[in-house]
Design a protein around this motif. Structure first.
Motif, mmCIF file in Angstrom:
data_model
loop_
_atom_site.group_PDB
_atom_site.id
_atom_site.type_symbol
_atom_site.label_atom_id
_atom_site.label_comp_id
_atom_site.label_asym_id
_atom_site.label_seq_id
_atom_site.Cartn_x
_atom_site.Cartn_y
_atom_site.Cartn_z
ATOM 1 N N TYR A 24 0.849 -1.204 0.000
ATOM 2 C CA TYR A 24 0.000 0.000 0.000
ATOM 3 C C TYR A 24 0.882 1.249 0.000
ATOM 4 C CZ TYR A 24 -4.175 2.688 1.660
ATOM 5 O OH TYR A 24 -5.230 3.558 1.807
ATOM 6 N N ALA A 25 1.881 1.282 0.884
ATOM 7 C CA ALA A 25 2.754 2.453 1.001
ATOM 8 C C ALA A 25 3.534 2.699 -0.293
ATOM 9 C CB ALA A 25 3.715 2.269 2.171
ATOM 10 N N ALA A 26 3.986 1.622 -0.926
ATOM 11 C CA ALA A 26 4.729 1.766 -2.190
ATOM 12 C C ALA A 26 3.833 2.338 -3.279
ATOM 13 C CB ALA A 26 5.293 0.413 -2.612
ATOM 14 N N LEU A 27 2.584 1.894 -3.315
ATOM 15 C CA LEU A 27 1.638 2.434 -4.294
ATOM 16 C C LEU A 27 1.347 3.908 -4.022
ATOM 17 C CD1 LEU A 27 -0.864 -0.567 -4.519
ATOM 18 C CD2 LEU A 27 0.530 0.325 -6.397
ATOM 19 N N LEU A 28 1.218 4.251 -2.749
ATOM 20 C CA LEU A 28 0.971 5.653 -2.403
ATOM 21 C C LEU A 28 2.122 6.544 -2.857
ATOM 22 C CD1 LEU A 28 -0.836 7.740 -0.944
ATOM 23 C CD2 LEU A 28 0.415 7.210 1.159
ATOM 24 N N LYS A 30 4.254 5.966 -5.240
ATOM 25 C CA LYS A 30 4.293 5.976 -6.711
ATOM 26 C C LYS A 30 3.219 6.892 -7.286
ATOM 27 C CE LYS A 30 3.634 2.786 -10.620
ATOM 28 N NZ LYS A 30 3.358 1.374 -10.985
ATOM 29 N N TRP A 31 1.986 6.751 -6.791
ATOM 30 C CA TRP A 31 0.875 7.529 -7.333
ATOM 31 C C TRP A 31 0.932 9.002 -6.925
ATOM 32 C CZ3 TRP A 31 -4.298 6.051 -9.343
ATOM 33 C CH2 TRP A 31 -4.298 4.767 -9.901
ATOM 34 N N GLN A 32 1.502 9.276 -5.770
ATOM 35 C CA GLN A 32 1.520 10.646 -5.254
ATOM 36 C C GLN A 32 2.194 11.609 -6.221
ATOM 37 O OE1 GLN A 32 0.016 11.957 -2.756
ATOM 38 N NE2 GLN A 32 1.024 13.942 -2.556
ATOM 39 N N LYS A 33 3.205 11.116 -6.932
ATOM 40 C CA LYS A 33 3.963 11.989 -7.843
ATOM 41 C C LYS A 33 3.062 12.622 -8.894
ATOM 42 C CE LYS A 33 8.058 9.101 -7.223
ATOM 43 N NZ LYS A 33 8.818 7.965 -7.782
ATOM 44 N N ALA A 34 2.057 11.877 -9.340
ATOM 45 C CA ALA A 34 1.193 12.372 -10.417
ATOM 46 C C ALA A 34 -0.199 12.774 -9.935
ATOM 47 C CB ALA A 34 1.065 11.303 -11.497
ATOM 48 N N LYS A 35 -0.666 12.149 -8.853
ATOM 49 C CA LYS A 35 -2.075 12.291 -8.510
ATOM 50 C C LYS A 35 -2.362 13.124 -7.261
ATOM 51 C CE LYS A 35 -3.386 9.630 -11.912
ATOM 52 N NZ LYS A 35 -4.078 10.190 -13.075
ATOM 53 N N ALA A 39 -1.346 15.228 1.328
ATOM 54 C CA ALA A 39 -0.500 16.427 1.363
ATOM 55 C C ALA A 39 0.959 16.020 1.176
ATOM 56 C CB ALA A 39 -0.684 17.153 2.693
ATOM 57 N N ASN A 40 1.644 16.678 0.242
ATOM 58 C CA ASN A 40 3.042 16.329 -0.034
ATOM 59 C C ASN A 40 3.913 16.398 1.216
ATOM 60 O OD1 ASN A 40 3.330 15.578 -2.805
ATOM 61 N ND2 ASN A 40 2.891 17.691 -3.391
ATOM 62 N N SER A 41 3.561 17.320 2.106
ATOM 63 C CA SER A 41 4.365 17.503 3.322
ATOM 64 C C SER A 41 4.308 16.296 4.251
ATOM 65 C CB SER A 41 3.883 18.745 4.080
ATOM 66 O OG SER A 41 2.519 18.604 4.443
ATOM 67 N N THR A 42 3.316 15.414 4.040
ATOM 68 C CA THR A 42 3.169 14.245 4.924
ATOM 69 C C THR A 42 3.807 12.985 4.345
ATOM 70 O OG1 THR A 42 1.044 13.479 3.965
ATOM 71 C CG2 THR A 42 0.942 15.151 5.717
ATOM 72 N N LEU A 43 4.292 13.058 3.109
ATOM 73 C CA LEU A 43 4.713 11.829 2.431
ATOM 74 C C LEU A 43 5.924 11.177 3.102
ATOM 75 C CD1 LEU A 43 3.529 10.287 0.052
ATOM 76 C CD2 LEU A 43 5.349 11.233 -1.372
ATOM 77 N N ASP A 44 6.902 11.995 3.508
ATOM 78 C CA ASP A 44 8.094 11.424 4.145
ATOM 79 C C ASP A 44 7.757 10.755 5.474
ATOM 80 O OD1 ASP A 44 9.723 12.163 2.069
ATOM 81 O OD2 ASP A 44 10.468 13.994 3.025
ATOM 82 N N ALA A 45 6.695 11.208 6.102
ATOM 83 C CA ALA A 45 6.291 10.650 7.396
ATOM 84 C C ALA A 45 5.034 9.792 7.253
ATOM 85 C CB ALA A 45 6.055 11.779 8.397
#
Length: 206
Positions: A24-28, A30-35, A39-45
């Motif tokens: 699930y996390a890997a898909l998130l 991957k998809w976050q870059k385009a979709k 919030a981008n600020s939460t991706l690292d955490a």
């Protein structure tokens, strides 16, 4: 940085379940870059902000309902938190309600690749014909009063609402209790010192 092993320690998930959450996390990521799903600020955490935040509900649900599989209605699901995480953890079948089409496509892929038992409803909660559920969940979607109003057609006898809330929870509860009678249990959040899990039961309109 908080990661999957930390989540497994804090919530006590099996290795198999952890692998599903890693998928699930890997898909998130991957998809976050385009979709732009979260919030981008939460991706690292993401393991703390999204996965632990959702997964921490599971032990409490099991304490209350035992091991039986629950039918869950998740309102304003976004990228699938918390309902799809709970489904991946085999808490039961999650009905994910989300009006944003691209987020629904994402959740469908997560459901397929993790074998999470979920039905994705690409529509607004007001448009859905009520069906029997055990629990209504929601996170970062709307105020408590609005969520209870939306959930009302589904709130049959014994149906509970489990909501992830931040520091404004008590103010929102006071607002909701002007219109609704309910029993309230509070669980301290593991992911946010100011956060709380609200368990609302015996919900009745005043």
């Amino acid at each position: 940085m908080y990661g999957p092993d930390d989540l497994a320690r804090d919530v006590d998930v099996s290795r198999e379940t952890l692998e599903r959450l890693k998928t699930y996390a890997a898909l998130l990521a991957k998809w976050q870059k385009a979709k732009n799903l979260v919030a981008n600020s939460t991706l690292d955490a993401m393991w703390q902000r999204h996965f632990l935040d959702s997964a921490q509900m599971a032990p409490h649900l099991r304490d209350v309902f035992g091991e039986r599989k629950l039918s869950m209605l998740d309102i304003g699901s976004g990228a699938g938190f918390p309902g799809l995480v709970l489904a991946a953890m085999e808490i039961g079948h999650a009905h994910m309600v989300e009006a944003n089409g691209r987020k629904c496509i994402f959740m469908n892929q997560v459901s397929r690749e993790t074998s999470a038992a979920a039905t994705i409803h690409n529509e607004r909660i007001e448009a859905i014909e009520p069906f029997p559920v055990d629990v209504v969940t929601s996170r970062a979607c709307a105020r408590v009063l609005q969520l209870v109003n939306w959930a009302a057609p589904f709130l049959g006898e014994g149906v509970e609402m489990w909501l992830l809330k931040g520091e404004g929870a008590e103010e929102e509860l006071t607002e909701a209790q002007a219109c609704w009678k309910m029993d309230i249990n509070r669980y301290q959040s593991l992911s946010d010192p100011a956060g709380v899990i609200l368990r609302l039961s015996a919900i009745q309109r005043l």
